[in-house]
Design a protein around this motif. Structure first.
Motif, mmCIF file in Angstrom:
data_model
loop_
_atom_site.group_PDB
_atom_site.id
_atom_site.type_symbol
_atom_site.label_atom_id
_atom_site.label_comp_id
_atom_site.label_asym_id
_atom_site.label_seq_id
_atom_site.Cartn_x
_atom_site.Cartn_y
_atom_site.Cartn_z
ATOM 1 N N THR A 63 -24.451 19.594 -11.471
ATOM 2 C CA THR A 63 -23.881 18.563 -10.595
ATOM 3 C C THR A 63 -24.962 17.948 -9.724
ATOM 4 O O THR A 63 -25.029 16.725 -9.560
ATOM 5 N N GLN A 67 -26.163 14.037 -9.799
ATOM 6 C CA GLN A 67 -26.122 13.191 -8.604
ATOM 7 C C GLN A 67 -27.485 12.566 -8.332
ATOM 8 O O GLN A 67 -27.586 11.365 -8.050
ATOM 9 N N GLU A 70 -28.450 9.944 -10.972
ATOM 10 C CA GLU A 70 -27.594 8.762 -10.803
ATOM 11 C C GLU A 70 -28.064 7.938 -9.603
ATOM 12 O O GLU A 70 -28.132 6.710 -9.667
ATOM 13 N N GLN A 71 -28.395 8.606 -8.496
ATOM 14 C CA GLN A 71 -28.845 7.903 -7.289
ATOM 15 C C GLN A 71 -30.163 7.172 -7.524
ATOM 16 O O GLN A 71 -30.346 6.057 -7.078
#
Length: 183
Positions: A63, A67, A70-71
């Motif tokens: 996870t 994250q 993706e950021q």
């Protein structure tokens, strides 16, 4: 003289566009503790869990990486340091995602802003700087500040769930306890 076996585009641009890679990749350092919790930093800055969420755990590894990729939308250099001293390093690239087909949006109903909750707070001292401090009835976790203080922030609705009205801050490392009735 031999002719080249490849063709160039007439404008000098490459035939394909390579993904943009920063000169220096963001460095993600994951330190796994013996109890399964993890501390995560990105280029030396702490990457914290969302407010009121428990500490990162080993099972949150995927996870966290999802994250972060993706950021940043760029590859990451990931270094994992296990409690036993072993170290694992890898380069993680963002996954390719298909863009959804454009659809005609349905008219949205007017949004009503939720009322802000009434908050209550309890402060405690004597904690080890940076230690995980439980806020009981365990609804949340917080970290002790560098000076060893901690505070639990709850909504008034959460406090009504405690029949005695008491809240406990428990230092998971120091064993420090702060008990009180916030208000």
């Amino acid at each position: 003289m031999a002719r080249p076996r490849y063709r160039r585009q007439s404008d000098g641009a490459p035939a394909h566009k390579a993904p943009e890679v920063p000169v220096v990749l963001p460095h993600v350092l994951v330190a796994v503790n013996t109890d399964g919790t993890m501390t995560v930093t990105v280029d030396g800055a702490a990457y914290e869990t969302p407010p009121f969420a428990p500490s990162w755990r080993r099972e949150d590894f995927a996870t966290v990486l999802d994250q972060l990729t993706e950021q940043r939308q760029s590859p990451l250099r990931v270094e994992v340091r296990e409690a036993d001293g072993s170290v694992f390093t890898d380069i993680i690239t963002p996954g390719k995602r298909r863009r959804p087909e454009p659809t005609t949006p349905e008219p949205a109903a007017p949004k009503v802003a939720p009322a802000s909750p009434e908050l209550v707070v309890l402060h405690g001292t004597g904690f080890v700087p940076g230690e995980d401090v439980a806020v009981a009835v365990v609804l949340a976790h917080t970290d002790a500040a560098p000076d060893g203080t901690a505070r639990g922030l709850l909504s008034a609705d959460q406090l009504t769930g405690a029949p005695t009205g008491e809240v406990v801050l428990l230092g998971r490392v120091s064993g420090t306890l702060a008990i009180g009735r916030p208000g």
